[in-house]
Design a protein around this motif. Structure first.
Motif, PDB file in Angstrom:
ATOM      1  N   ILE A 184       0.836  -1.200   0.000  1.00 40.46           N
ATOM      2  CA  ILE A 184       0.000   0.000   0.000  1.00 40.46           C
ATOM      3  C   ILE A 184       0.870   1.248   0.000  1.00 40.46           C
ATOM      4  CG2 ILE A 184      -1.704   1.320   1.331  1.00 40.46           C
ATOM      5  CD1 ILE A 184      -2.893  -1.319   2.261  1.00 40.46           C
ATOM      6  N   ARG A 185       1.929   1.224   0.828  1.00 39.70           N
ATOM      7  CA  ARG A 185       2.847   2.377   0.867  1.00 39.70           C
ATOM      8  C   ARG A 185       3.439   2.662  -0.511  1.00 39.70           C
ATOM      9  NH1 ARG A 185       5.164  -0.166   5.385  1.00 39.70           N
ATOM     10  NH2 ARG A 185       7.103  -0.533   4.234  1.00 39.70           N
ATOM     11  N   ASN A 186       3.668   1.615  -1.292  1.00 41.02           N
ATOM     12  CA  ASN A 186       4.318   1.755  -2.589  1.00 41.02           C
ATOM     13  C   ASN A 186       3.350   2.037  -3.731  1.00 41.02           C
ATOM     14  OD1 ASN A 186       6.590   1.157  -1.187  1.00 41.02           O
ATOM     15  ND2 ASN A 186       7.018  -0.783  -2.177  1.00 41.02           N
ATOM     16  N   SER A 187       2.080   2.313  -3.391  1.00 44.44           N
ATOM     17  CA  SER A 187       1.117   2.490  -4.475  1.00 44.44           C
ATOM     18  C   SER A 187       0.178   3.674  -4.299  1.00 44.44           C
ATOM     19  CB  SER A 187       0.275   1.217  -4.634  1.00 44.44           C
ATOM     20  OG  SER A 187      -0.452   0.947  -3.450  1.00 44.44           O
ATOM     21  N   ILE A 188       0.093   4.209  -3.092  1.00 40.81           N
ATOM     22  CA  ILE A 188      -0.847   5.296  -2.838  1.00 40.81           C
ATOM     23  C   ILE A 188      -0.228   6.258  -1.824  1.00 40.81           C
ATOM     24  CG2 ILE A 188      -2.027   4.016  -1.000  1.00 40.81           C
ATOM     25  CD1 ILE A 188      -4.645   5.273  -1.937  1.00 40.81           C
ATOM     26  N   THR A 232      -3.459  -5.493  -9.750  1.00 38.43           N
ATOM     27  CA  THR A 232      -3.224  -5.019 -11.122  1.00 38.43           C
ATOM     28  C   THR A 232      -2.079  -4.017 -11.220  1.00 38.43           C
ATOM     29  OG1 THR A 232      -4.891  -3.270 -10.810  1.00 38.43           O
ATOM     30  CG2 THR A 232      -5.637  -5.357 -11.775  1.00 38.43           C
ATOM     31  N   GLU A 233      -1.801  -3.278 -10.140  1.00 36.49           N
ATOM     32  CA  GLU A 233      -0.840  -2.165 -10.212  1.00 36.49           C
ATOM     33  C   GLU A 233       0.536  -2.468  -9.635  1.00 36.49           C
ATOM     34  OE1 GLU A 233      -1.196   0.780 -11.683  1.00 36.49           O
ATOM     35  OE2 GLU A 233      -3.226   0.344 -12.369  1.00 36.49           O
ATOM     36  N   ILE A 234       0.606  -3.318  -8.627  1.00 39.95           N
ATOM     37  CA  ILE A 234       1.882  -3.550  -7.940  1.00 39.95           C
ATOM     38  C   ILE A 234       2.712  -4.582  -8.697  1.00 39.95           C
ATOM     39  CG2 ILE A 234       2.988  -4.352  -5.819  1.00 39.95           C
ATOM     40  CD1 ILE A 234       1.695  -1.641  -5.577  1.00 39.95           C
ATOM     41  N   LYS A 235       3.870  -4.157  -9.162  1.00 38.76           N
ATOM     42  CA  LYS A 235       4.767  -5.029  -9.916  1.00 38.76           C
ATOM     43  C   LYS A 235       6.210  -4.700  -9.554  1.00 38.76           C
ATOM     44  CE  LYS A 235       1.581  -4.970 -13.848  1.00 38.76           C
ATOM     45  NZ  LYS A 235       1.382  -4.507 -15.236  1.00 38.76           N
ATOM     46  N   GLU A 236       7.107  -5.601  -9.939  1.00 38.78           N
ATOM     47  CA  GLU A 236       8.540  -5.310  -9.801  1.00 38.78           C
ATOM     48  C   GLU A 236       9.042  -4.713 -11.110  1.00 38.78           C
ATOM     49  OE1 GLU A 236      12.022  -7.685  -7.825  1.00 38.78           O
ATOM     50  OE2 GLU A 236      11.872  -8.310  -9.927  1.00 38.78           O
ATOM     51  N   TYR A 237       9.700  -3.575 -11.002  1.00 32.31           N
ATOM     52  CA  TYR A 237      10.236  -2.894 -12.177  1.00 32.31           C
ATOM     53  C   TYR A 237      11.758  -2.837 -12.086  1.00 32.31           C
ATOM     54  CZ  TYR A 237       5.455  -1.275 -13.006  1.00 32.31           C
ATOM     55  OH  TYR A 237       4.107  -1.216 -13.237  1.00 32.31           O
ATOM     56  N   THR A 238      12.399  -2.906 -13.244  1.00 28.83           N
ATOM     57  CA  THR A 238      13.845  -2.741 -13.335  1.00 28.83           C
ATOM     58  C   THR A 238      14.133  -1.399 -13.987  1.00 28.83           C
ATOM     59  OG1 THR A 238      14.193  -5.124 -13.564  1.00 28.83           O
ATOM     60  CG2 THR A 238      15.986  -3.686 -14.262  1.00 28.83           C
ATOM     61  N   PHE A 239      14.965  -0.608 -13.353  1.00 28.97           N
ATOM     62  CA  PHE A 239      15.326   0.707 -13.885  1.00 28.97           C
ATOM     63  C   PHE A 239      16.827   0.756 -14.146  1.00 28.97           C
ATOM     64  CE2 PHE A 239      11.541   1.367 -11.330  1.00 28.97           C
ATOM     65  CZ  PHE A 239      10.760   2.190 -12.129  1.00 28.97           C
ATOM     66  N   VAL A 240      17.197   1.440 -15.213  1.00 27.73           N
ATOM     67  CA  VAL A 240      18.607   1.702 -15.500  1.00 27.73           C
ATOM     68  C   VAL A 240      18.758   3.202 -15.712  1.00 27.73           C
ATOM     69  CG1 VAL A 240      20.543   1.317 -17.059  1.00 27.73           C
ATOM     70  CG2 VAL A 240      18.988  -0.570 -16.524  1.00 27.73           C
ATOM     71  N   VAL A 248       9.726  -2.189  -6.217  1.00 25.17           N
ATOM     72  CA  VAL A 248       8.374  -2.738  -6.313  1.00 25.17           C
ATOM     73  C   VAL A 248       7.368  -1.659  -5.967  1.00 25.17           C
ATOM     74  CG1 VAL A 248       6.773  -4.452  -5.368  1.00 25.17           C
ATOM     75  CG2 VAL A 248       9.185  -5.047  -5.716  1.00 25.17           C
ATOM     76  N   GLY A 249       6.274  -1.605  -6.721  1.00 28.67           N
ATOM     77  CA  GLY A 249       5.213  -0.656  -6.435  1.00 28.67           C
ATOM     78  C   GLY A 249       4.436  -0.303  -7.678  1.00 28.67           C
ATOM     79  N   LYS A 250       3.528   0.632  -7.542  1.00 28.96           N
ATOM     80  CA  LYS A 250       2.899   1.225  -8.711  1.00 28.96           C
ATOM     81  C   LYS A 250       4.005   1.878  -9.528  1.00 28.96           C
ATOM     82  CE  LYS A 250      -0.726   4.563  -9.883  1.00 28.96           C
ATOM     83  NZ  LYS A 250      -1.649   5.586  -9.350  1.00 28.96           N
ATOM     84  N   LYS A 251       3.908   1.860 -10.850  1.00 29.54           N
ATOM     85  CA  LYS A 251       5.034   2.249 -11.694  1.00 29.54           C
ATOM     86  C   LYS A 251       5.623   3.608 -11.315  1.00 29.54           C
ATOM     87  CE  LYS A 251       6.467   2.850 -16.503  1.00 29.54           C
ATOM     88  NZ  LYS A 251       6.039   2.843 -17.911  1.00 29.54           N
TER      89      LYS A 251
END
Length: 414
Positions: free
Chosen positions: A62-66, A111-119, A174-177
């Motif tokens: 929740i912290r990572n999405s709202i 639907t919104e919380i995913k793991e993203y890779t950033f460079v 991890v979180g909403k994009k």
């Protein structure tokens, strides 16, 4: 559907918020509903709503999405709705509404919380070897030959914007994009600040995320004297690259970088640990400022105060250094600032009583420069004083980090 928060505790705070409305408002129900949805009734109401959302925010997803503000407003609308409808069994309706909220959050998170890779590209930082790992964060030199040290790296070789030999930072979150992006950038920014903290050469601190640092530029102007015109050029800002070597990397880890890396990658920080990271960030921001030489004047103060505005970059560094120092050393807003930070800093820096007196005197004198800038707009500070303060702040942060590392080690032993 998973249980995202402790319904009993959240409901307790919400019931208190509802009682606050009955106690302090006599408006029509419709007015109350709209008022509660957007504005606080009083401090008690705001605290009860905030306590309820804080309990919900113990859930990392929740912290990572709202945002906290969005959650507060959701809870306010529930309280307003119950008051508006004037239900006989408010507790039962509160249960129903909170379960609806939990269901909606579950569906949203699925639907919104995913793991993203950033460079991210890093400017003015070179690496002696192909990559250096800092917990979950990896600094690497781009190469088409071998990126096997990165997980899920195949897509990188297909991206045409990478330049061979340039430094990049690989990080997952991890979180909403949109929120995951903020978390990733924060991690990288903290790592850059930490490297500046352990690097003692202030001339080599202007590295960081592309677009987030100050870039050197050339100042151009004309000078005319007795019909003799000269075109003048001078470089504003440093453009020297810092190279991270194996020797630096190992040494930094030995003197405390390992603990900072643990803090940067942790999702469960104590208040003291949060302060350490905040102080490191502001130290990094401070030493990244360009401090230009005032040619022909050295560091001499001008007679008229408006003429000293040329020292504004020095004052900018001064403020950020005190932000770092006060963050670490002050316990609350009611303390006497200068007396406490000078006393506590001196004890962290040295055990020698005579040197402690000198440190306290220095910090109080330099703090006076800070006050003149904040309250009267006078930015002058002598370069020697600024360098002295920079060194003091650096040692204080390193000592606080060392204390934190030892405390964790002692806790683990037991």
């Amino acid at each position: 559907m998973s249980n995202l928060f402790n319904l009993k505790i959240v409901k307790k705070h919400m019931k208190k918020a509802l009682k606050t409305i009955y106690a302090v408002r006599k408006d029509t129900k419709w007015e109350i509903y709209n008022f509660v949805s957007a504005y606080p009734i009083n401090e008690n109401f705001s605290k009860n709503i905030s306590d309820a959302s804080t309990e919900i925010f113990k859930n990392e997803d929740i912290r990572n999405s709202i945002t906290k503000e969005e959650m507060d407003n959701k809870l306010k609308r529930i309280v307003g709705f119950i008051y508006l409808e004037n239900y006989a069994n408010e507790e039962k309706i509160l249960d129903i509404e909170l379960k609806k909220l939990e269901k909606g959050l579950n569906e949203f998170l699925e639907t919104e919380i995913k793991e993203y890779t950033f460079v991210f590209e890093i400017d003015y930082l070179n690496l002696e070897k192909d990559y250096y790992q800092f917990g979950d964060i990896i600094l690497f030199k781009y190469s088409e030959k071998d990126l096997s040290f990165l997980s899920n790296h195949d897509w990188l070789t297909k991206y045409e914007e990478f330049e061979l030999g340039n430094t990049y930072c690989f990080v997952k979150s991890v979180g909403k994009k949109e929120y995951a992006e903020v978390l990733a950038k924060n991690k990288v920014s903290l790592l850059m600040a930490a490297l500046k903290l352990f690097n003692t050469d202030l001339r080599l601190c202007n590295f960081g995320l592309t677009g987030h640092i100050l870039y050197p530029s050339v100042e151009k102007f004309l000078v005319n004297e007795m019909d003799n015109t000269l075109e003048m050029r001078q470089l504003i800002g440093s453009c020297w690259d810092y190279e991270l070597t194996d020797k630096d990397y190992e040494f930094y880890l030995e003197i405390g970088l390992d603990n900072v890396i643990d803090l940067i990658n942790s999702d469960n920080l104590s208040e003291e640990e949060e302060k350490i990271l905040i102080a490191i960030y502001w130290y990094g921001e401070a030493v990244s400022n360009f401090i230009n030489e005032i040619k022909g004047r050295g560091d001499s103060k001008m007679f008229n105060d408006p003429d000293n505005l040329i020292y504004r970059n020095s004052a900018d560094r001064l403020l950020k250094l005190f932000v770092a120092l006060e963050t670490l050393l002050l316990k609350d807003d009611r303390e006497k600032v200068v007396n406490n930070i000078s006393e506590r800093a001196s004890k962290l820096i040295s055990d020698d009583l005579s040197y402690q007196k000198k440190i306290k005197k220095d910090i109080k004198k330099i703090y006076d420069n800070r006050s003149k800038f904040v309250h009267h707009g006078i930015p002058y500070i002598h370069r020697d004083d600024l360098n002295r303060l920079t060194n003091y702040v650096r040692i204080v942060i390193l000592q606080k980090n060392k204390e934190n590392k030892l405390k964790k080690h002692e806790t683990e032993q037991y």
